[in-house]
Design a protein around this motif. Structure first.
Motif, PDB file in Angstrom:
ATOM      1  N   ASP A  49      28.770  41.731  33.621  1.00 21.64           N
ATOM      2  CA  ASP A  49      29.421  40.775  33.296  1.00 21.64           C
ATOM      3  C   ASP A  49      29.284  40.285  31.952  1.00 21.64           C
ATOM      4  O   ASP A  49      28.390  39.308  31.414  1.00 21.64           O
ATOM      5  N   GLU A  70      39.549  33.633  33.279  1.00 15.71           N
ATOM      6  CA  GLU A  70      38.483  32.849  33.367  1.00 15.71           C
ATOM      7  C   GLU A  70      38.531  31.253  33.678  1.00 15.71           C
ATOM      8  O   GLU A  70      37.686  30.807  34.667  1.00 15.71           O
ATOM      9  N   PHE A 122      39.796  30.895  37.545  1.00 17.31           N
ATOM     10  CA  PHE A 122      38.969  31.054  38.509  1.00 17.31           C
ATOM     11  C   PHE A 122      37.762  30.210  38.466  1.00 17.31           C
ATOM     12  O   PHE A 122      37.127  29.406  39.457  1.00 17.31           O
ATOM     13  N   GLN A 151      36.970  27.348  41.594  1.00 18.20           N
ATOM     14  CA  GLN A 151      35.486  27.359  42.068  1.00 18.20           C
ATOM     15  C   GLN A 151      35.098  25.838  42.059  1.00 18.20           C
ATOM     16  O   GLN A 151      34.259  25.125  43.120  1.00 18.20           O
ATOM     17  N   HIS A 207      40.294  38.008  43.548  1.00 18.49           N
ATOM     18  CA  HIS A 207      39.280  37.004  43.750  1.00 18.49           C
ATOM     19  C   HIS A 207      38.568  36.475  42.554  1.00 18.49           C
ATOM     20  O   HIS A 207      37.827  35.630  42.880  1.00 18.49           O
ATOM     21  N   GLN A 208      38.602  37.411  41.415  1.00 18.23           N
ATOM     22  CA  GLN A 208      37.573  37.142  40.340  1.00 18.23           C
ATOM     23  C   GLN A 208      38.362  37.714  39.092  1.00 18.23           C
ATOM     24  O   GLN A 208      39.435  38.250  39.247  1.00 18.23           O
TER      25      GLN A 208
END
Length: 213
Positions: A11, A25, A28, A32, A94-95
Motif C-alpha cells: 500500500d 485514489e 474510491f 467510500q 473495486h479499488q
C-alpha cells in the motif's frame, strides 16, 4: 499520464505517480465517504458499480488493449447508450489496485516504434474509460445515475523530416497528425459554437473525436 506506479503488492503511492493513480485514489475515497454517509442516515443506501475499459486507436483502427485479439472494433451510437465501442471488454474495479492492474496490462499491449526522436514512440492514441453507476435510495425511492470519465493519452505529432519516419512509421505518423488536426478543428468549432456562432462540429472526421464527442 501514469508516472511512477506504486508496487501493487504494497500500500504505497509515490509522489511521482501520474494522473490515473491520483484520479482513482480520489474516486474510491469519494465512493467510500458517500457509502459511509448514507449508512449513517436512516432510510438511505448508496451503491456504486465501477467498470473500466482500455482501447487504442491505431491508423484509425480500434483495438481492445485488455484483449488485443479483438481488433477492428466499431463505434456505435444510439439513444440508450450514446456513443460507445461495440464489443469492448469492460472490467469491474473495486479499488485503486484493480485499476492500475488494468492500466499496466493494457499499456503493455500498446503499439510503440522507434524513430530518430524517440526509441519507444507511441504509434497510437489510447483511451482509458471509467463508467460509474450510482444507485441512491432515499425513503424507498431509488435514483440511478451514470457517469463516464475518459482519460486520453495522445500520440505526439511528427514532422517526417525530423523523425526520419518511413514505411509503416510514415503511415502511422500521417494518421496521428491527421487525427490531431481533426481534434484541433473540433475544439475550435466548439469554441465558436460557445460564442453563439453556427458551426458544424466535425466529430465524425476521426475515430478519436467521434468517440469523445
Amino acid at each position: 499520464m501514469l508516472g511512477q506506479l506504486p508496487d501493487l503488492a504494497i500500500d504505497s503511492y509515490p509522489e511521482e505517480r501520474g494522473i490515473i493513480p491520483r484520479v482513482f485514489e480520489h474516486l474510491f475515497t469519494t465512493i467510500q465517504q458517500a457509502q459511509e454517509e448514507s449508512l449513517a442516515r436512516d432510510g438511505e443506501s448508496a451503491k456504486f458499480v465501477c467498470k473500466c475499459s482500455f482501447l487504442e486507436i491505431y491508423n484509425e483502427t480500434i483495438t481492445d488493449l485488455l484483449d488485443p485479439s479483438v481488433a477492428s472494433l466499431q463505434i456505435r451510437e444510439d439513444i440508450k447508450h450514446g456513443v460507445y465501442v461495440e464489443n469492448l471488454r469492460e472490467e469491474s474495479v473495486h479499488q485503486v489496485a484493480d485499476t492500475l492492474r488494468l492500466v499496466e496490462q493494457g499499456a503493455a499491449n500498446r503499439r510503440v516504434g522507434e524513430t530518430r526522436m524517440n526509441r519507444e514512440s507511441s504509434r497510437s492514441h489510447s483511451v482509458f474509460t471509467c463508467v460509474l453507476e450510482s444507485k441512491q435510495t432515499i425513503n424507498g425511492v431509488t435514483n440511478i445515475r451514470h457517469s463516464r470519465l475518459n482519460l486520453v493519452d495522445l500520440a505526439g505529432s511528427e514532422r517526417q523530416k525530423t523523425s526520419g519516419a518511413a514505411g509503416d512509421r510514415l503511415k502511422e505518423a500521417s494518421s496521428i497528425n491527421k487525427s490531431l488536426s481533426t481534434l484541433g478543428h473540433v475544439i475550435m468549432s466548439l469554441i465558436e459554437v460557445g460564442q453563439g456562432r453556427q458551426r458544424h462540429v466535425p466529430y465524425r472526421d476521426s475515430r478519436l473525436t467521434f468517440l469523445l464527442q
